[in-house]
Enzyme design. Structure first.
Site, PDB file in Angstrom:
ATOM      1  N   GLU A 209       0.817  -1.214   0.000  1.00  0.00           N
ATOM      2  CA  GLU A 209       0.000   0.000   0.000  1.00  0.00           C
ATOM      3  C   GLU A 209       0.850   1.264   0.000  1.00  0.00           C
ATOM      4  O   GLU A 209       0.388   2.342   0.360  1.00  0.00           O
ATOM      5  CB  GLU A 209      -0.942  -0.016   1.212  1.00  0.00           C
ATOM      6  N   LYS A 339     -15.491  -2.406   3.825  1.00  0.00           N
ATOM      7  CA  LYS A 339     -14.910  -2.755   2.525  1.00  0.00           C
ATOM      8  C   LYS A 339     -16.015  -3.430   1.729  1.00  0.00           C
ATOM      9  O   LYS A 339     -16.454  -4.529   2.091  1.00  0.00           O
ATOM     10  CB  LYS A 339     -13.766  -3.749   2.707  1.00  0.00           C
TER      11      LYS A 339
HETATM   12  P1  PGA Z   1      -6.344  -6.414   2.662  1.00  0.00           P
HETATM   13  O1  PGA Z   1      -6.078  -5.702   4.036  1.00  0.00           O
HETATM   14  O2  PGA Z   1      -6.916  -5.470   1.689  1.00  0.00           O
HETATM   15  O3  PGA Z   1      -4.999  -6.957   2.280  1.00  0.00           O
HETATM   16  O4  PGA Z   1      -7.283  -7.554   2.985  1.00  0.00           O
HETATM   17  C1  PGA Z   1      -6.355  -4.385   4.328  1.00  0.00           C
HETATM   18  C2  PGA Z   1      -6.650  -4.282   5.803  1.00  0.00           C
HETATM   19  O5  PGA Z   1      -6.402  -5.240   6.548  1.00  0.00           O
HETATM   20  O6  PGA Z   1      -7.182  -3.286   6.247  1.00  0.00           O
HETATM   21 ZN    ZN Z   2      -7.347  -4.470   8.406  1.00  0.00          ZN
END
Ligand code: PGA
Ligand code: ZN
Length: 422
Positions: A209, A339
């Site tokens: 990221e 998400k």
């Molecule tokens: P991931 O993790 O997108 O790799 O699942 C992001 C997070 O844990 O916030």
């Molecule tokens: Zn997370």
């Protein structure tokens, strides 16, 4: 009413170079929306299923040709020509077509691509910005821009596991605008890169990221360097800039034991360790401090952590309304990491957002570690009046697409940043 004329799918690559899906939705009047779906690495067990080809000869089985085929085939056949009043209408049709509890037949990636592409097409058809369209889904006014939590250091599954905890993020507390928040973070990030180079004698390598990922000897070293970076940037830790931590502890937990920083702890020991970090470092948010199924210790931590810290559930909740209700009842958390691809449709993610809001929780809208250049997430975070947005660091275009979109929304609306509790 909108009528879908055509759906198209395309296999594209995400920021890790792995396949994902992009969907285009053409409405009868000609309005066309396109959206790309992200993908996680540090995933929760309760997440909806991502459909992958499983053909080991191509992209190590990660191909998305089956998902693309479903968009062109079964999904298009079921939806083309249908009159749909709104996104939730379409999402209900997709959920019924899939017919499983975790989108395992069509795949959450297939379903979400269609859900998002339709949302964009409808917003275009109606001539409104996407954030306004999203705000209408939740029946809320667009009130503020979410305060970013920006990735500074990475470990865990996003950085090859050189240290167990996944992310240390900065939260610019005094910033009044996105512009301000990014400029402040630039100074802290630059200070962190200089300190990392001096201390670890290496070029600033970045993780999935965009966070810096020096070979920290322990989580405490990572937290301490973040505090030092804030100071070196001329800001006061905890006053100008605070920290958020994504512990992502599910991923170093097995059979009741947490292996972290050379220690092997049980749930009670992990609670004590997190409380010690909260005490020693200017932490305002702690994400997945305990494993996704360690419910009793989540509740114990929430009870003891104090009102100045949010206990944020990611793997614990997987954006699922049923798990959020369980967490509200057991007092396990007081913040939702949202998400959309953990549940697969905007409709279900909106339910999750409502469930969190009605319990008085804060909401952080989050990207995934595998992202694309698409920027719909910024519109979603503004439209749903999230308290925070978490998209990664201030490097790498798949992250900046979202920050740059926030800057554009800020310039267009003149809205200020969401406040902080306390
Ligand atoms: P991931 O993790 O997108 O790799 O699942 C992001 C997070 O844990 O916030
Ligand atoms: Zn997370």
């Amino acid at each position: 009413m909108s009528r879908i004329e055509r759906l198209e799918g395309l296999e594209i690559l995400d920021s890790r170079g792995r396949p994902t899906i992009r969907v285009t939705c053409v409405l009868a009047g000609g309005a066309t929306g396109t959206a790309s779906v992200p993908s996680g690495a540090s995933t929760g067990t309760a997440e909806a299923l991502e459909l992958r080809d499983g053909d080991a000869r191509r992209y190590a089985g990660l191909g998305c040709r089956r998902a693309v085929g479903l968009v062109h085939g079964e999904v298009q056949a079921a939806l083309a020509g249908r009159e749909l009043a709104s996104g939730p209408d379409l999402d209900r049709a997709l959920i019924a077509l899939d017919g499983t509890a975790n989108k395992s037949r069509l795949g959450a990636n297939t379903v979400l691509g269609v859900s998002l592409a339709f949302a964009r097409a409808q917003a275009i058809e109606r001539g409104i910005p996407l954030y306004r369209y999203f705000a209408e889904l939740l029946d809320r006014p667009v009130a503020s821009i979410p305060r970013p939590m920006i990735n500074l250091f990475s470990g865990g599954k996003h950085a090859g596991g050189q240290v167990e905890i996944q992310d240390v993020l900065v939260v610019p507390l005094l910033a009044g605008s996105v512009d301000d928040a990014l400029a402040t973070t630039f100074d802290v990030y630059r200070a962190a890169a200089e300190l990392s180079a001096a201390r670890y004698g290496m070029r600033a390598l970045t993780a999935d990221e965009g966070g810096l990922a020096p070979p920290f000897g322990s989580p405490e070293e990572m937290l301490a360097l973040a505090v030092e970076s804030i100071r070196r940037a001329g800001r006061e830790p905890g006053v100008d800039v605070a920290l958020a931590v994504d512990v992502a502890s599910t991923h170093f937990h097995s059979r009741g034991r947490y292996c972290v920083g050379g220690r092997e702890l049980d749930g009670a020991g992990m609670v004590e360790l997190i409380l010690e970090w909260i005490d020693r470092y200017p932490i305002v948010s702690v994400e997945d401090p305990l494993a996704e199924d360690d419910w009793p210790h989540w509740s114990e931590l929430r009870r003891r952590a104090g009102a100045s810290v949010r206990v944020l559930g990611d793997d614990l909740l997987c954006t699922r309304p049923d798990r959020i209700r369980q967490a509200v009842e057991s007092g396990a958390a007081d913040a939702l990491l949202l998400k959309v691809n953990q549940v697969g449709t905007l409709l279900e993610a909106a339910d999750a957002c409502r469930a969190a809001r009605s319990a008085g929780w804060s909401v952080t809208v989050s990207a995934r570690s595998g992202e694309t250049e698409d920027d719909w997430l910024a519109d979603l975070a503004v439209g749903w009046s999230a308290d925070h947005i978490k998209v990664g660091s201030i490097t790498q275009s798949e992250r900046l697409a979202k920050y740059n979109r926030l800057l554009a929304i800020e310039a267009e609306t003149g809205l200020g940043l969401a406040g902080m509790r306390g």
